[in-house]
Design a protein around this motif. Structure first.
Motif, mmCIF file in Angstrom:
data_model
loop_
_atom_site.group_PDB
_atom_site.id
_atom_site.type_symbol
_atom_site.label_atom_id
_atom_site.label_comp_id
_atom_site.label_asym_id
_atom_site.label_seq_id
_atom_site.Cartn_x
_atom_site.Cartn_y
_atom_site.Cartn_z
ATOM 1 N N THR A 231 44.570 44.456 28.404
ATOM 2 C CA THR A 231 44.730 45.955 28.395
ATOM 3 C C THR A 231 43.708 46.220 29.460
ATOM 4 N N ARG A 235 44.937 47.927 33.996
ATOM 5 C CA ARG A 235 44.536 49.344 34.436
ATOM 6 C C ARG A 235 44.008 48.988 36.081
ATOM 7 N N SER A 456 47.510 52.964 34.382
ATOM 8 C CA SER A 456 47.633 51.576 33.882
ATOM 9 C C SER A 456 48.824 51.270 34.285
ATOM 10 N N ASP A 459 51.207 48.557 32.398
ATOM 11 C CA ASP A 459 51.210 48.808 30.818
ATOM 12 C C ASP A 459 52.706 49.085 30.760
#
Length: 594
Positions: A231, A235, A456, A459
């Motif tokens: 995660t 970013r 991000s 993502d």
């Protein structure tokens, strides 16, 4: 005596015709069962992270954290029995029936399990054929895309002492049966060039960190560390990061780092391990060049469990340095926004995220409970708030327990709580965009999704959602671009991404064969989703295959006779009324009822 309610994968196994076998030679059968348990059954359960809850004479009740683990274990045991029974006359063969269910159970203070989850698994075992495995629909949904043997749909089955019929799937296991790895990356895109390495920025995949602890309960700890690093890396603007659902496909598989890098089309791989004992933790991490297997950077971290958040931060920063990715002060600050410093809240969040990945009613509600528990521990936990909001959005669109407006209002409440925490977290924009989509505010939804992507860029969830919104907003080419990028970042992609990509191709009238293939693939993977059949019918009809569209709707009417135009009007969020009417007219012509 204390008790805990939870969602678990339950496996129940029993010996076929045990009384008959024992009647012939009880001492021999007991000796063979003891040998099977020590040589095959117990080691296989341990390898697949199972917990033997209890033995009931000739049967067993086993708990798993994952349905995939439970099915892998069951198949390995049944394959082992095929080998051991080879050459024996039928009257001397030991065969097992196995039932597997994912559901709600109550764990008592002594570790015993009770509840419907256990009862349903036991009833499934009772209807299984000798040597076979029966799965409930909830369990089958978790592994349907990863079975290397055919599953027979037994339809809605009334199980003894279970109030409502349950759809059951049967696996007839042979020596070559296995749970397969996800579909190779090459089969997920229109042409090989779509999977070529990205030349203008470094690309990386983070493999699931190995749990080196003896306590299998700490498996979540290793998985959580991996997911948080992915995660944070997603970013970083100048880094191409493969999604976690694709890298976790390699968990438990004996695959070399170089092979995984080749299959995922990345230049670098991160692998590691976690060992925890008492209140201490050791984390190792190695950054590897995919093509050569050469180690570029390695580090070991020792400290208290509470230090794990600092360790995650250090690993992420060191990867950026090793790959010569320059970060501004603001970008560094955003890497860990929305996080918590509470281990107990983080544990709830990690477990909830696994349930949310499945996006069906049972799992979404289970995830919500866990996110609420995490927020009760840490009210400022932005990551848990964001995913809690997603559960309310999902309910608003598909109506689980409360009316759409109530669910949507709850999602908007979460947005306001996130805004009060600060507006730099991508999850704020992501959730705002989702809420706007349900409100038919497509331009706002696209703007918010794009802002989330700026924060991000790797993502895949946000990319996929941006693609979906664009298609429903009449910007199909833009949607196709976003979805293609999402599937490049996640070669073992989430099911709804090819669903929407197929729809996008149909709207622009391009890539007919690929659009139909993707729509058909979705139906094969999720045969119980009525929207899969309407999507397949739309795609076929838009390309002029009206008879095949009618066949898709005919299948839908057999499987879900109550589904009709009213469901589409409630759930489908087309920006232009003409687009919705075109879809409905096509489906009516194919035979969909009101």
């Amino acid at each position: 005596m204390t008790e805990t309610r939870k969602i678990a994968a339950i496996l129940v196994a029993d010996v076929v015709g045990y009384s008959r076998l024992a009647g012939v030679d009880e001492d021999r059968i007991l000796a063979r069962l003891r040998t099977l348990r020590s040589d095959l059954i117990d080691p296989t359960i341990a390898v697949h992270n199972g917990r033997m809850v209890k033995r009931t004479g000739d049967g067993s009740l086993v708990e798993f954290r994952s349905v995939v683990d439970a099915v892998r274990c069951a198949i390995e045991v049944q394959n082992g029995m095929v080998e051991r029974n080879a050459g024996l006359p039928p009257e001397r063969r030991i065969e097992f029936r196995i039932g597997i269910h994912l559901g709600d159970v109550v764990e008592e203070g002594d570790g015993d399990l009770m509840g419907d989850g256990v009862n349903i698994a036991a009833r499934l075992e009772g209807i299984a054929k000798p040597g076979a495995i029966c799965l409930s629909e909830d369990a089958y949904r978790q592994v349907r895309a990863r079975l290397d043997l055919p599953a027979t749909d037994l339809g809605a089955t009334q199980l003894k002492n279970i109030a409502e019929p349950i759809r059951v799937y049967s696996l007839q296991v042979g020596v070559l049966a296995q749970v397969k790895p996800p579909i190779p990356a090459e089969s997920h895109t229109e042409e090989p060039s779509a999977l070529s390495p990205v030349p203008d920025k470094p690309s990386i995949a983070v493999l699931a960190f190995n749990n080196m602890s003896s306590d299998r309960e700490l498996e979540f700890f290793a998985d959580g560390i991996t997911e948080e690093i992915i995660t944070a890396l997603s970013r970083i603007p100048n880094l191409f990061v493969v999604a976690r659902n694709s890298t976790f496909a390699y968990k438990g598989r004996a695959v070399s780092v170089t092979r995984a890098a080749e299959e995922l089309r990345v230049k670098y791989m991160l692998e590691g391990s976690v060992r925890a004992a008492s209140d201490r933790v050791r984390v190792t991490a190695q950054l590897v060049e995919g093509a050569s297997g050469r180690h570029l950077w390695a580090e070991r971290y020792d400290g208290e469990l509470g230090d794990i958040f600092r360790v995650q931060d250090d690993i992420t920063r060191n990867i950026a340095l090793a790959l010569q990715v320059k970060l501004t002060v603001g970008e560094l600050a955003r890497l860990w926004e929305g996080k918590t410093t509470s281990l107990s809240a983080w544990a709830k969040f990690v477990e909830g995220r696994k349930y949310l990945d499945e996006m069906d009613r049972t799992n979404v509600l289970a995830a919500r409970r866990l996110f609420e528990e995490a927020i009760a521990i840490d009210p400022d936990y932005g990551g848990a708030l964001t995913l809690l909001g997603i559960t309310h959005w999902w309910e608003a669109r598909y109506v689980l327990e409360v009316p759409m407006e109530i669910a949507l209002g709850r999602a908007e409440d979460v947005v306001r709580r996130l805004e009060n925490l600060g507006d730099r977290e991508s999850g704020v924009h992501y959730l705002r965009g989702y809420v706007a989509f349900i409100r038919n505010e497509h331009d706002t939804a696209i703007s918010e999704m794009e802002q989330a992507m700026a924060l991000s860029p790797s993502d895949t969830w946000v990319l996929g959602c941006l693609g979906q919104v664009c298609i429903f907003a009449g910007q199909a080419h833009k949607g196709i671009e976003a979805l293609t990028e999402a599937m490049r970042l996640s070669p073992y992609h989430i099911d709804w991404q090819p669903y929407n990509l197929a729809l996008g191709y149909a709207w622009v009238g391009e890539n007919e064969s690929e659009a139909i293939r993707l729509a058909e693939e979705y139906v094969r993977r999720l045969p119980t989703d009525p929207y899969g059949y309407t999507n397949l019918a739309i795609v076929r009809a838009f390309f002029g295959h009206e008879s095949q569209a009618a066949a898709a709707i005919a299948t839908l009417r057999r499987r879900n006779p109550g589904f009709g135009v009213k469901n589409l009007r409630r759930s489908e969020r087309y920006m232009r009324a003409d687009d919705l009417e075109r879809v409905i007219n096509v489906l009516r012509a194919a035979g969909l009822r009101e």
